[in-house]
Design a protein around this motif. Structure first.
Motif, mmCIF file in Angstrom:
data_model
loop_
_atom_site.group_PDB
_atom_site.id
_atom_site.type_symbol
_atom_site.label_atom_id
_atom_site.label_comp_id
_atom_site.label_asym_id
_atom_site.label_seq_id
_atom_site.Cartn_x
_atom_site.Cartn_y
_atom_site.Cartn_z
ATOM 1 N N VAL A 225 26.924 8.894 -9.780
ATOM 2 C CA VAL A 225 25.667 9.657 -9.940
ATOM 3 C C VAL A 225 26.034 10.558 -11.144
ATOM 4 O O VAL A 225 26.545 11.636 -11.026
ATOM 5 C CB VAL A 225 24.983 10.506 -8.819
ATOM 6 N N HIS A 226 25.292 10.439 -12.376
ATOM 7 C CA HIS A 226 25.391 11.110 -13.445
ATOM 8 C C HIS A 226 24.810 12.803 -13.113
ATOM 9 O O HIS A 226 25.494 13.961 -13.518
ATOM 10 C CB HIS A 226 24.780 10.699 -14.604
ATOM 11 N N GLY A 227 23.770 13.143 -12.626
ATOM 12 C CA GLY A 227 23.295 14.314 -12.198
ATOM 13 C C GLY A 227 22.279 14.946 -13.249
ATOM 14 O O GLY A 227 21.706 15.868 -12.713
ATOM 15 N N VAL A 228 22.461 14.545 -14.419
ATOM 16 C CA VAL A 228 21.599 15.355 -15.462
ATOM 17 C C VAL A 228 21.310 14.296 -16.558
ATOM 18 O O VAL A 228 21.725 14.630 -17.826
ATOM 19 C CB VAL A 228 22.109 16.588 -15.903
ATOM 20 N N ARG A 269 18.356 11.433 -9.019
ATOM 21 C CA ARG A 269 19.223 10.987 -7.764
ATOM 22 C C ARG A 269 19.762 9.386 -8.075
ATOM 23 O O ARG A 269 19.188 8.792 -8.948
ATOM 24 C CB ARG A 269 18.147 10.964 -6.502
ATOM 25 N N PHE A 270 20.539 9.100 -7.283
ATOM 26 C CA PHE A 270 21.283 7.968 -7.254
ATOM 27 C C PHE A 270 20.456 6.786 -7.739
ATOM 28 O O PHE A 270 20.471 6.004 -8.719
ATOM 29 C CB PHE A 270 22.219 7.480 -6.316
ATOM 30 N N GLY A 271 19.266 6.324 -6.573
ATOM 31 C CA GLY A 271 18.469 5.379 -6.726
ATOM 32 C C GLY A 271 17.516 5.581 -7.693
ATOM 33 O O GLY A 271 16.795 4.476 -8.081
ATOM 34 N N ASN A 272 17.491 6.615 -8.552
ATOM 35 C CA ASN A 272 16.405 6.629 -9.495
ATOM 36 C C ASN A 272 17.140 6.502 -11.068
ATOM 37 O O ASN A 272 16.327 6.645 -11.963
ATOM 38 C CB ASN A 272 15.601 8.066 -9.510
#
Length: 511
Positions: A225-228, A269-272
């Motif tokens: 998850v990149h986060g940003v 978020r991960f799924g997005n």
């Protein structure tokens, strides 16, 4: 910098640049990559760019603490840009100091190299250097800043050009500069994009769409998850760039984000991530439009993302389950049911897929019990009776689907182990390495780097690096923390507080 000291370097990146181990261990290397001197030919500069942050246009941004040293020509003729992160102020630092700390520098260094060896498109990291100075940082954004050891990481990539490098010139209506930056991205330097002169910049968009889709498929494959994912953090080459608040999924949760500033909306978020990648690419297309002036060609180019992502994700999903190919009629429901099961059971994604390869779907029904035991072993919450029933039902469908291909068990296992890593850079491992490095011991940084060079291999004797974090009966779902298991203590980071509990072997949730 006061007294630079080398923390670690990547031998593979060094070799690519034509640097030997002796070069990297020299005092001269340390001075150059601490920003204290320039090697011959270096012409440092910082880039100006704009960007959408959390979906809103933020205007001018730029390299606030990143300084390109220049472009190196490698022994094989390829070109690589060297960039220092944390070496001080730039014209775009605004009110910031342009510095970085050891904590974030080690995280970026290890993650860049870990991602590369996982097969994920990424910028690379050559080195981490301690500066010998301290930097004031509010790690948890709670109004309690502290002094931390300063450090600089040297990043390496064919280019650090971002979507925002195009956006800023469009926002300024500076079409000449926009045309120049587009023309730089030719096939010789940026393989996969093709020549993108002003005559057909839609080709650049198509190339970036395809490369970005492939990158995000790999993120989803390994649970990263990149986060940003702001547009200023998106590489035109489809490389993972800017390792800030990143993380790997522990329990499978498509709603999880490592970015505390995104906790409310969970945009990143991960799924997005696939959806956000596409949204960002639309902004790139909008930035290119003033030169192309053909909305239809850009709209056609945008379809490349969904087509590429769907094809790559289908092939990846089949491989993760040991299937030779993805059959939409049979496998969409199978995969959907599995992901719902993993989320409900709070299952460690990395361990689940890796250990699924060790079960034999061609064997008698006894394997079903092994599957449930494996699921329970790798879940962060006890399995209720309803989840056990769902697990048995899913495994029965999976065995039936696997037997329909009449495959070879060993070929299936190898296929799965080639895409399902055993070792990823779990947050607690990174924190352990940081803790020791802050005490002057860089041994775990080096060992982690070595482990992460072979994430798909078994590596006997290093199984401890593949373990998940489990925190008693409450597990990670109730306590948002990272557990660092030390020889004599547990260090729990929770809600911005750090407490050492010598001799304790159970953790009582805070609050």
């Amino acid at each position: 910098m006061k007294s630079p000291r080398l923390v670690a370097y990547s031998p593979e990146v060094a070799a690519e640049l034509g640097l030997s181990d002796q070069d990297c261990l020299s005092e001269d290397f340390c001075r150059v990559f601490a920003g204290n001197r320039l090697a011959a030919g270096m012409q440092p500069f910082a880039m100006c760019y704009g960007g959408h942050q959390f979906g809103h246009w933020a205007g001018q941004l730029g390299d606030g603490r990143a300084i390109n040293l220049g472009e190196a020509v490698c022994p094989d003729g390829r070109r690589r840009t060297l960039q220092l992160k944390g070496a001080g102020r730039t014209p775009y630092s605004r009110s910031a100091d342009g510095l970085a700390v050891l904590r974030s520098s080690i995280r970026e260094f290890l993650c860049s190299e870990a991602m590369h060896h996982l097969g994920v498109p990424t910028t690379r990291a050559l080195s981490v250097v301690l500066t010998g100075e301290t930097v004031v940082r509010d790690m948890f954004y709670d109004g309690n800043p502290q002094l931390e050891p300063g450090a600089i990481v040297c990043r390496v990539a064919p280019s650090f050009t971002r979507f925002g490098n195009f956006q800023i010139f469009t926002a300024r209506d500076d079409l000449d500069a926009l045309k120049k930056i587009g023309g730089l991205h030719d096939s010789q330097r940026f393989s996969g994009i093709g020549r993108a002169g002003a005559a057909d910049l839609s080709a650049l968009v198509r190339g970036s769409l395809s490369l970005t889709a492939e990158m995000v498929v790999h993120w989803q494959r390994v649970g990263f998850v990149h986060g940003v994912m702001n547009t200023d953090n998106m590489s035109i080459l489809g490389l993972t760039i800017d390792y800030g608040p990143y993380g790997w999924l522990e329990n499978y949760d498509p709603d999880w984000t490592p970015n505390t500033t995104d906790a409310q909306g969970r945009r990143y978020r991960f799924g997005n991530q696939p959806k956000i990648a596409y949204w960002n690419l639309v902004q790139l297309a909008n930035a290119i439009y003033p030169l192309v002036m053909r909305a239809e060609s850009l709209q056609q180019a945008l379809s490349v993302f969904s087509e590429t992502f769907a094809a790559e994700w289908s092939a990846t999903t089949a491989a993760k389950l040991g299937l030779s190919r993805f059959d939409p009629d049979k496998d969409e429901a199978l995969v959907g049911d599995l992901l719902q099961l993993l989320q409900a059971a709070e299952t460690d994604m990395t361990l689940f897929y890796r250990q699924l390869a060790d079960l034999d779907p061609y064997a008698p029904a006894g394997s079903a019990a092994d599957f449930v035991a494996m699921l329970e072993r790798n879940s962060y919450a006890p399995l209720a009776a309803e989840l056990r029933d769902r697990a048995l039902a899913w495994f029965g469908q999976y065995c039936s689907r696997s037997r329909s291909e009449a495959g070879d068990p060993e070929a299936r296992r190898q296929r799965m182990n080639a895409v399902n890593p055993k070792y990823v850079l779990r947050n607690y491992l990174a924190q352990l390495a940081i803790d020791q490095a802050e005490q002057g011991d860089f041994g775990l940084v080096a060992e982690l780097l070595d482990v992460l060079r072979n994430p798909y291999s078994e590596q006997p004797g290093r199984e401890r690096f593949a373990r998940s974090v489990r925190i008693g009966p409450n597990s990670g779902r109730d306590v948002r923390c990272c557990l660092a298991v030390l020889d004599r203590a547990f260090t729990v980071f929770c809600s911005g507080y750090c407490t050492e509990l010598p001799g304790w072997h159970t953790i009582v949730p805070f609050g």
